[in-house]
Every structure is written in structure tokens, then in C-alpha cells.
Design a protein around this motif. Structure first.
Motif, PDB file in Angstrom:
ATOM      1  N   THR A 561       0.825  -1.205   0.000  1.00 36.60           N
ATOM      2  CA  THR A 561       0.000   0.000   0.000  1.00 36.60           C
ATOM      3  C   THR A 561       0.857   1.251   0.000  1.00 36.60           C
ATOM      4  N   LEU A 562       1.968   1.233   0.745  1.00 36.69           N
ATOM      5  CA  LEU A 562       2.891   2.379   0.728  1.00 36.69           C
ATOM      6  C   LEU A 562       3.476   2.571  -0.659  1.00 36.69           C
ATOM      7  N   THR A 563       3.802   1.466  -1.321  1.00 34.40           N
ATOM      8  CA  THR A 563       4.373   1.556  -2.669  1.00 34.40           C
ATOM      9  C   THR A 563       3.362   2.114  -3.647  1.00 34.40           C
ATOM     10  N   LEU A 564       2.095   1.650  -3.533  1.00 37.80           N
ATOM     11  CA  LEU A 564       1.058   2.139  -4.434  1.00 37.80           C
ATOM     12  C   LEU A 564       0.776   3.619  -4.228  1.00 37.80           C
ATOM     13  N   SER A 565       1.124   4.145  -3.071  1.00 39.50           N
ATOM     14  CA  SER A 565       0.923   5.574  -2.818  1.00 39.50           C
ATOM     15  C   SER A 565       2.055   6.435  -3.367  1.00 39.50           C
ATOM     16  N   GLY A 566       3.055   5.788  -4.030  1.00 44.97           N
ATOM     17  CA  GLY A 566       4.132   6.545  -4.662  1.00 44.97           C
ATOM     18  C   GLY A 566       5.405   6.622  -3.866  1.00 44.97           C
ATOM     19  N   LEU A 567       5.530   5.897  -2.798  1.00 45.47           N
ATOM     20  CA  LEU A 567       6.735   5.919  -1.971  1.00 45.47           C
ATOM     21  C   LEU A 567       7.660   4.777  -2.357  1.00 45.47           C
ATOM     22  N   ARG A 568       8.963   5.009  -2.066  1.00 46.87           N
ATOM     23  CA  ARG A 568       9.942   3.944  -2.279  1.00 46.87           C
ATOM     24  C   ARG A 568       9.987   3.099  -1.005  1.00 46.87           C
ATOM     25  N   VAL A 569       9.682   1.848  -1.155  1.00 43.99           N
ATOM     26  CA  VAL A 569       9.514   0.988   0.010  1.00 43.99           C
ATOM     27  C   VAL A 569      10.299  -0.298  -0.198  1.00 43.99           C
TER      28      VAL A 569
END
Length: 736
Positions: A561-569
């Protein structure tokens, strides 16, 4: 106080939610209980209650004076009514009915000849047997119990009498001279017949007893008449002899009239003296009882109707005051009002008693005055008739004795005639007000009441069991419980998902608008509001107390979910005992963290990419024997993490459970946040508390608790975010 009220309201709301959650089970339990109750009622033999009412006669019919050995139909008081009620229950009277109706041959009352015993009779036999066994056992240690009921096989008549007595109810009304007689039987006609037979024998016994007393009174009266007649003859002869021998008759008509008047006055004077002595004795007795406070035992007081009413009112008020005193304080207005009424009634009764005493004093004074007046007139007439001295006194005394005997004989003869005329009359002291009739409906069992009690009792029992089960549930279920017992906030509640060949972590991709994905986004909101300084990545550790609480699925879902929000995870698997991140992404036996540290594999080579989201994933690699040593002694792990932190916004670490491995605590020391996964309603609270304490003991702060595998349908009345997520689940559906 406001906090306590709010806490109680929340507690009540929680109980209401628990009951509503299990409403169908409660309803099923109630329905089954009502069905069993109905079946049980059908098995119980119906019993019918017949009733008759008898009134005691209140008009006095005294045939002879108080000196006689018997008085017929005296006015009854409350104690007399209760005594008569007990006499109806006497074994003598019941035995007469048993013999008259041959109830020994009735199987309902004689269990020895009954072909089939009812449930009530079976229970009675079981109780008698248990009582006998208990009596034998206690007798061996020196404790004697009362003898049990006679064995029907040994004494069937006594057993039937005892059975009749158990099924017979006799009561008296507190404010009326009536006796209510009730009998319970399996046959309505039989119940009415036994009651009427019992009443008939009671009245017949009263008639026989009153006739016996009347016969004794007639014998006594006849003896008294004969004795007084003989005494009158003797007194008349003595008077005639005295006149003749002493020549005391004065000469002249005026003196003769004075002498006759003196004789009459002497007779009256004797009567007045007796009346004075009786009045003074009665007055002295009443004053003595009044001084000692025992006015209730005075017959002249108890016969007073006004005092009787006040006594009954005083007794009722005293009972009400005693009852209210147990539940109310001494200064309560209701209790104070009743106490004032009680005191006022006592004062009124004391005034009435004083009036009775005053009346006795007035009567005594009146008799004394009449006695003095008669004596003064006698003295005056003696002077006029020139009669004085011993001869005149003796003459007056003899005349008075003769007149007294004549009056006494006349009264006794009159009473003898009355007794003779009443001896053959019905002299029962009671009459039938209502005869017993065969009841149309059974009095037991009361089916509506029984089923209502069964329904209410089963509902209360089911509700109690539901709340008890709720208390005995080992795990946490709501944010309120987490806050109260752990002092931590709940970051989110992840629902339990029914899978059809998919992994739980895929839900954020396949169903991004469903409650599961929304719950993950709620958790992330609590993680992303703060970022570490210096541009480095925020390290988030996901752990739990014990295995299989859903921490790995939670870590994958959060990272995706963090990745789908545009963050590098980066998702890093640090559970070296049971690595599962690589298997979730189907990476096979790819190199991972262990190979980077021990075999020199580069970090770039160990990182895999989730094709669905672009998430970077570093598996754990091969398993090792001592993960704790790996993390504690290897500085390369820290160096690798430092390098990774410069390339990502978030590093989500899947660590082993806290209670089964100490690795989590070592890894958590370098993390910014700790997500603590707790399986809803299953993980023991003691395990969660111990896991949290093991982290806080090392100064590791837990960001919050995440409840996993939550059943939203059962949680919808919990009052937290999971409840509202279920209630408004359709909100996420985008209209076409």
C-alpha cells in the motif's frame, strides 16, 4: 464522577453489543427452553383446587352466667379464628373424612395400591428414602432427626391422612371472621367433595360439642335450682321462726310499713355491697394492668369494638414500619410519616383505654353513692319505726337472705327453661358462606406462568452465559480494551478475509475499495504523519506475540500500500527461523539477507521486485541455527541497513514473534516504529501483555496495536473504527 458514568455507559454499550451479536443463539436457547418447558408441563399431572369459605358466628348466645362451666357461641377474636382454622387441619377431623369416604382405597392418596405413580409421588418417595438414609447416617454420629412419615405399607390410614393434610390448605382472613378451606386433587369433583365433607364434619363436630356443653350446663343448672330452692325454704322458715319467737314485729301501720321498707332496703343494700366489691375489684385489676402496660389482656378492653379496630390498625402500621426500616433510613419521609401514624394510633388507643377505666371509676362511685344513700335511709326509717338494736338487724338480715334466694331461684329457673328450649337446636359456631364446587381449570401447573418463567429464565440464563463467555474470551476485541489494559492506541483492525485461491496480501490489489484495503490505509495514515530527519527511510517493524497472528500478511499489505501511494519501500524479511515473505511472492530459494551478510552477495542482487506493485523485497535467505547471534554480533547487518535507509522512504521489516524469539527485540532497537499485530479474540491477553512488556523493558516504544483477522460482523457494535467500517461497508462501492 463523569468519567465513571462514561465508563459505565461504555460497559453497558459493550454488553448490549455482545447480546445483540449473539441474539440468534439466545433466541434459539429460549425457544428450545420453552419447548422443553412445554413438554415438561405436559408430563405433569394436572391438579385442581376446590375451595369453601366458612364464617364464624359473632353474636353471643350465653345461656348461663360466667360462673357456669360453659358458655355457648361467645364472640370470637383473631386468636379464636386462628384456633378454629387449625382445628380444621386436625388429624382427627381428617381421619373422619378419610373413613367416611374410604380414601384408604383411593390410589391417589394411597401409594401402596397405585398402579402408576405420578412425578409428584415419585419425587415424594425419593425424598422420603433420601431422608431415611440421611437419618440413619446421622444417627451413627449421635444426631437424631425427627421420625419420617409412616410407611404406607405399615400404616396406610396414617399415610393417607398425612397426604390429605399436605394437600389441604386452611387460612383465615386478618380482618374478617372467615376461614378459607382449599384442597388439591387430581380429580376436580373429588377435590370439591373432600372439601365439602370436611366442612360438614367440622360443623357436625361443633354441634356435637355445643350440645355436650349445653347438656353439662343443664345438669349444672338443675343442681343449682334444687340447691337454691332448698336454701330458700330454709331461709323462709328461719324468718318465720324469728318473727314468732322474738315478737319483733312493730305495732301500728306506719311502723309496720317502715319495717317492711327497712327489710327491702337491707336486701338492696346487700346487693349494692356486692356490686361495689365487684366494681372495686375490677377497677383495681384494670388499673394494675394499665400500670404494667398489659391492657391487651383485659377482657373489658378487648371487647371494646373501637379498641379492637385501633389494635388492628396499630399492628398493621407496626408491620409496615418494620418492613420499611429494613430498606429506608430513620429520617426517610415515608418512614417518618408511618411512625407518626403509628404513634397517633397508640395515643388514640390509650385514650380509649382511659375512657374504659374512667367508666369503671364512675360505676364504682355510683354504686358507693347508692350504698350510702340506702344506709342513710335505713337509719332514718329505724328511728321512725322505733326499731333498733340486734333484733331489727337480724330480722333485716333474714328477710334479705330470703329475698335474695327467691331472686336467685327465679333467675336460675328462667335460664333452665332457655337451656331446655335450645338443647335440640343447631348450635354450631360457624356457617357455610360458600360451598366447594368442582373447578373447571387446573390450578397446577399454571401453564402460562410456567412457560413465561421458562422463557424469562432461559433468556436471563442465555444472556448471562453470553456475557460470561465474553468475559472468558482470552483475546482483545476492541480499542477500548487495548487502551484500558495496555495503555496503547489501536492503529487499525484488519478484517478476516475469506480466500478463494488468493493470498491475503493480494486483497489490496484485487479489491482496493473493500474494508481490508481501507483498514491497511488507516494503519498507514498513522505511520506516515511523521518522517525521520536527514532524509533517511523510516524503519517500521511488524511483530506479534506468537506465530500465526497474520503479521507477515500485515507487513506485505502495508508495504504494498505504501508503494502504491508513490513511496519507495523495501520489505525486509528478518524472521530467519520461519521465513515466509519469499514464499508469499513465490521467489523460491532466492538469496536474501543471510547471503548478503555471510556470503558477500550484494544488496542489489538480494533485492527482488514485486511485479504487481514495484515493491522491493529482500527475502531472509536460507535459515540459520542462531539468529540471535546473527543480529547481535554482526555489524554488517547494521551497515547494510544504513545503506538501504538512504535509498528508500520506508523499510518494512517482518520480524519473528516476540514471545518465541528474542530477535525481534534486537531488531526493534534500530527501528522508528513498531507495529504490534494481535489476532482478534484469540491471542491470550497475558501473551500480549508479556510481549509488550519485553519491548518496553528495552526502551522500545510500540507505535500501536493492529488487530488482525477481525470478524466485522461480530464487531459491529464495538464502537470503534471496525464497527463503523462494517456498518458503512457499502460506502466504498462506486456507483456504475
Amino acid at each position: 464522577m463523569r468519567t465513571i458514568i462514561q465508563t459505565n455507559e461504555k460497559q453497558l454499550a459493550h454488553y448490549a453489543a455482545v447480546l445483540w451479536q449473539r441474539k440468534f443463539l439466545i433466541a434459539l436457547f429460549v425457544v428450545v427452553s420453552i419447548g422443553l418447558g412445554y413438554w415438561g408441563v405436559r408430563q405433569v399431572t394436572p391438579l385442581y383446587t376446590a375451595e369453601a369459605v366458612v364464617a364464624l358466628k359473632t353474636r353471643p348466645q350465653t345461656l348461663i352466667d360466667n360462673a357456669a362451666p360453659a358458655a355457648i357461641a361467645a364472640r370470637p377474636d383473631i386468636a379464636s379464628v386462628k384456633t378454629e382454622a387449625e382445628s380444621v387441619r386436625s388429624t382427627l377431623l381428617i381421619g373422619q373424612v378419610v373413613d367416611q369416604m374410604n380414601l384408604v382405597a383411593d390410589p391417589e392418596f394411597n401409594l401402596a395400591i397405585a398402579e402408576e405413580l405420578s412425578l409428584r409421588d415419585r419425587a415424594r418417595l425419593i425424598m422420603n428414602g433420601a431422608y431415611a438414609l440421611a437419618a440413619d447416617g446421622l444417627k451413627q454420629v449421635g444426631i437424631e432427626l425427627p421420625a419420617p412419615e409412616p410407611d404406607p405399607e405399615v400404616d396406610p390410614r396414617s399415610a393417607v391422612i398425612n397426604t390429605i393434610a399436605r394437600q389441604l390448605q386452611v387460612s383465615s382472613a386478618p380482618d374478617a371472621y372467615t376461614i378459607r378451606i382449599q384442597f388439591v386433587s387430581e380429580v376436580p369433583e373429588k377435590a370439591a367433595l373432600i372439601v365439602n365433607e370436611l366442612v360438614d364434619h367440622y360443623l357436625a363436630n361443633q354441634v356435637a360439642e355445643n350440645q355436650r356443653e349445653a347438656s353439662q350446663a343443664m345438669v349444672w343448672l338443675e343442681q343449682r335450682v334444687n340447691g337454691v330452692r332448698a336454701e330458700l325454704d330454709q331461709a323462709t322458715a328461719a324468718l318465720a321462726d324469728f318473727r314468732t319467737k322474738n315478737n319483733l314485729v312493730p305495732v301500728g301501720p306506719q311502723a309496720q310499713l317502715a319495717t317492711q321498707r327497712i327489710i327491702a332496703l337491707n336486701t338492696e343494700l346487700g346487693t349494692l355491697k356486692v356490686a361495689r366489691l365487684e366494681a372495686e375489684a375490677q377497677l383495681a385489676q384494670v388499673k394494675q394492668l394499665q400500670a404494667s402496660g398489659r391492657t391487651d389482656s383485659m377482657e373489658i378492653v378487648t371487647r371494646n369494638p373501637t379498641i379492637q379496630i385501633l389494635r388492628q390498625q396499630e399492628a398493621d402500621l407496626a408491620a409496615q414500619v418494620a418492613n420499611l426500616s429494613q430498606s429506608l433510613g430513620a429520617r426517610h419521609p415515608d418512614l417518618v410519616k408511618l411512625t407518626q401514624q403509628l404513634n397517633q394510633t397508640r395515643r388514640e388507643r390509650a385514650i380509649e383505654v382511659a375512657k374504659v377505666v374512667q367508666g369503671l371509676e364512675s360505676r364504682a362511685n355510683e354504686v358507693r353513692a347508692r350504698e350510702r344513700s340506702a344506709q342513710a335511709e335505713i337509719d332514718s326509717l329505724r328511728q321512725e319505726a322505733n326499731l333498733s338494736g340486734r333484733g331489727a338487724d337480724e330480722l333485716a338480715q333474714l328477710q334479705r337472705a330470703a329475698d335474695g334466694k327467691a331472686l336467685q331461684l327465679e333467675a336460675l329457673e328462667q335460664r333452665f327453661k332457655e337451656a331446655t328450649s335450645r338443647i335440640d337446636l343447631d348450635q354450631a359456631g360457624a356457617r357455610i358462606v360458600t360451598s366447594a364446587r368442582a373447578p373447571l381449570e387446573p390450578s397446577h401447573p399454571n401453564k402460562p406462568l410456567f412457560l413465561a418463567v421458562a422463557a424469562l429464565g432461559s433468556m436471563l440464563l442465555a444472556m448471562t452465559l453470553a456475557i460470561l463467555y465474553d468475559h472468558l474470551t482470552p483475546g482483545f476485541r476492541s480499542a477500548r480494551e487495548i487502551k484500558n489494559e495496555l495503555g496503547l492506541k489501536m492503529l487499525g483492525a484488519v478484517p478476516k478475509v475469506r480466500l478463494s485461491g488468493q493470498s491475503i496480501a493480494d486483497q489490496v490489489l484485487l479489491k482496493p475499495l473493500e474494508p481490508y484495503a481501507e483498514a491497511i490505509r488507516t494503519i498507514i495514515t498513522g505511520l506516515t504523519h511523521e518522517r525521520p530527519a536527514g532524509g533517511r527511510a523510516k524503519m517500521v517493524l511488524v511483530t506479534s506475540s506468537v506465530p500465526d497472528e497474520g503479521k507477515t500478511s500485515l507487513a506485505i499489505a502495508v508495504a504494498r500500500t505504501l508503494t502504491l501511494s508513490g513511496l519507495r519501500v523495501l520489505l525486509l524479511d528478518c524472521d530467519l527461523r520461519r521465513p515466509s515473505v519469499g514464499a508469499a511472492f513465490r521467489f523460491g530459494n532466492a538469496a536474501g539477507l543471510v547471503e548478503c551478510i555471510e556470503k558477500g552477495v550484494s544488496l542489489e542482487e538480494a533485492i527482488r521486485v514485486d511485479e504487481a506493485t514495484g515493491l522491493d523485497v529482500m527475502p531472509a535467505g536460507r535459515g540459520i541455527q542462531n539468529p540471535q547471534r546473527f543480529f547481535a554480533s554482526s555489524s554488517a547487518v547494521g551497515g547494510a541497513l544504513q545503506r538501504l535507509m538512504m535509498n528508500y522512504d520506508f523499510i518494512v521489516i517482518d520480524s519473528p514473534p516476540v514471545m518465541v524469539a528474542s530477535d525481534a527485540a534486537l531488531i526493534a532497537k534500530g527501528c522508528d516504529s513498531v507495529l504490534y499485530a494481535v489476532e482478534w479474540e484469540k491471542t491470550p491477553r497475558s501473551a500480549v501483555k508479556a510481549g509488550i512488556e519485553s519491548l518496553t523493558a528495552l526502551d522500545i516504544a510500540v507505535a500501536g496495536i493492529v488487530l488482525t483477522k477481525v470478524d466485522y460482523s461480530k464487531q459491529r457494535y464495538a464502537g470503534d473504527m471496525s464497527a463503523y467500517a462494517y456498518r458503512y461497508k457499502d460506502y466504498h462501492n462506486i456507483p456504475a
